[in-house]
Design an enzyme around this catalytic site. Sequence first.
Site, PDB file in Angstrom:
ATOM      1  N   TYR A 114       0.848  -1.231  -0.074  1.00  0.00           N
ATOM      2  CA  TYR A 114       0.039   0.074  -0.158  1.00  0.00           C
ATOM      3  C   TYR A 114       0.930   1.162   0.258  1.00  0.00           C
ATOM      4  O   TYR A 114       1.999   1.328  -0.687  1.00  0.00           O
ATOM      5  CB  TYR A 114      -1.029  -0.045   1.143  1.00  0.00           C
ATOM      6  CG  TYR A 114      -2.221   1.079   1.001  1.00  0.00           C
ATOM      7  CD1 TYR A 114      -2.867   1.036   0.085  1.00  0.00           C
ATOM      8  CD2 TYR A 114      -2.392   1.935   2.003  1.00  0.00           C
ATOM      9  CE1 TYR A 114      -3.890   2.131  -0.284  1.00  0.00           C
ATOM     10  CE2 TYR A 114      -3.451   2.764   1.907  1.00  0.00           C
ATOM     11  CZ  TYR A 114      -4.132   2.803   0.696  1.00  0.00           C
ATOM     12  OH  TYR A 114      -5.056   3.778   0.825  1.00  0.00           O
ATOM     13  N   LYS A 187      -5.782  -1.885  -1.291  1.00  0.00           N
ATOM     14  CA  LYS A 187      -6.402  -1.436  -0.098  1.00  0.00           C
ATOM     15  C   LYS A 187      -7.135  -2.896   0.386  1.00  0.00           C
ATOM     16  O   LYS A 187      -7.193  -3.111   1.869  1.00  0.00           O
ATOM     17  CB  LYS A 187      -7.754  -0.387  -0.405  1.00  0.00           C
ATOM     18  CG  LYS A 187      -8.281   0.444   0.737  1.00  0.00           C
ATOM     19  CD  LYS A 187      -7.399   1.399   0.851  1.00  0.00           C
ATOM     20  CE  LYS A 187      -7.936   2.292   2.061  1.00  0.00           C
ATOM     21  NZ  LYS A 187      -7.053   3.631   2.100  1.00  0.00           N
TER      22      LYS A 187
END
Length: 574
Positions: A114, A187
């Site tokens: 991420y 995510k």
Amino acid sequence: MTYSGVRKPTKFYRVDESGEFETAARGFDVLRTPQLNKGTAFTHEERRALDLTGLLPPAVLTIEQQAERAYELFKNQPNDLAKYAFLTAMQERNETLLFHLLAAHVVEMLPIVYTPTVGLAIQQYSHQFRRPRGIFLSIDRPDEIEETLAQGGAGAGDIDLLVATDAEAILGIGDWGVGGIDICVGKLSVYTAAAGIDPLRSIPVMLDVGTDRQSLLEDPQYLGYRHPRVRGERYQAFIDRYISAALRLYPHALLHWEDFNAINARWILDTYRSSVCTFNDDIQGTAGIVLAAVMSAIKVAGGRLREQKIVIFGPGTAGCGIADLIRKAMVNDGISEQAAAGNFWLVGRHGLLVDDSGDLQDFQRPYARPAAEVAAFARDSERGIGLAEVVRAIAPTILIGSSAAAGAFTETIVRQMAKNTPRPIVMPLSNPTALAEAVPSDLIRWTDGRALIATGSPFDPPAHGATTYTIAQANNAMLFPGLGLGTIVSRARLISDGMFTAAACTIADLVDASQLGAAILPAVSDVREVSVRVAVAVAQRAIDEGLARVTPLDLESAVREAMWEARYRRINAV
């Protein structure tokens, strides 16, 4: 088979009631399916039943042994982008092993899968494309939305979560078109690693409405639709059609929005939040973790939340979302909405928001200062009332950055703030690291070690005098996974502000920052347990507010039982 008028494909594997896989696939089809593939961990019995005998080396390894080898390979990658590519390839080959590895090394790998590394990958998406992941929906093909969403073959009760983006405001790097699918994939990796959301029960979605980045439009390798972004009524109809199709197919799913521009993010949230189980992580998730950091810091700095003077530099999606949630918490602390709004000074690229400005967005207006109130403030001829003047004039106790303006919190500004408050609370939150408004080592030095700090990206702990300062990372990963898990466990109809506040309070209560140098937020290494606590608090608030469809007798047990573990399932041939 039909569903809502749409042909549903048949998957060649399913999960039975005992949690084991059943599959009609054989041989290389098994090895090519990342959800089924175990590589060298297939037992001899499974190899015989699935026609894998001779397709794998004879040794049978455990997932721990596989992960040990994989970690050595990961460490040998030359840079973060190469590490991202390595983990992506692993997920495309063996999804369970990827998540086992990620859970074992979450602090090291979360910034890879991420932020900040995913931003680099998104910029290279079309040039380094390997294998499609997720669902791609096009504004040019609206009639295909529902059929495309149904391509995975999941039934109405099989999907808990969809993460969607139109990729106009990716992190701090802007519009990257179809490459934005990787923000949704990243995510969902965090959801799984942090809160045990089953990857089989989630879908990343790219809402391709074009791109305004000229370099992409001119790039022969660009993989998205090659036209400027569609806006207005056609865009709104596309969003509405996506939501309607998603809820027809997956009526219990949570819809998560990611990296839309400020206007669209607000419009979508304001339009649907009262009727759909949905939230925007940039607006609400960021606000929740910042509220947690503020509440934790105030325990050290002293005073009440309602007494704080807060300057937010960057009044966009994130900045105004932060202000909105903290304002609601101030109201809960005993003051009026108007008085709470009066505790905020929002500064943008044209200076302080003032009520006689002609370019205010609706979501900014509650925070615009009366022109008469700031008439005596010094003005920059080009940018109105600048950040330095606001800090000098109002003596804030809290300074928050969501501007993507690197270095905006200068030594002059920070030293001025530190003159007027014993423990200044400073949060340079912009991502990626290169866009942070200040670096912690400077903030510690400029305040002689008194600053209470939270950042958007991870930083090494700086030393000052005899003290080493652990820097809190205001990482949404500490909040949104637990929020999603609590919502799923309670089958909440909606996600309320109260559920975000409950999450923030829970996180703040998990740390004791009273010792000099202590972090004001939990460590990322504790994210799995933090997610459990957040999920319990969120589910309880949903129950208390009458939003829950399910009320477990033992919430914590229900939360823990709902968490998927990255362990190989038995695979039965059918």
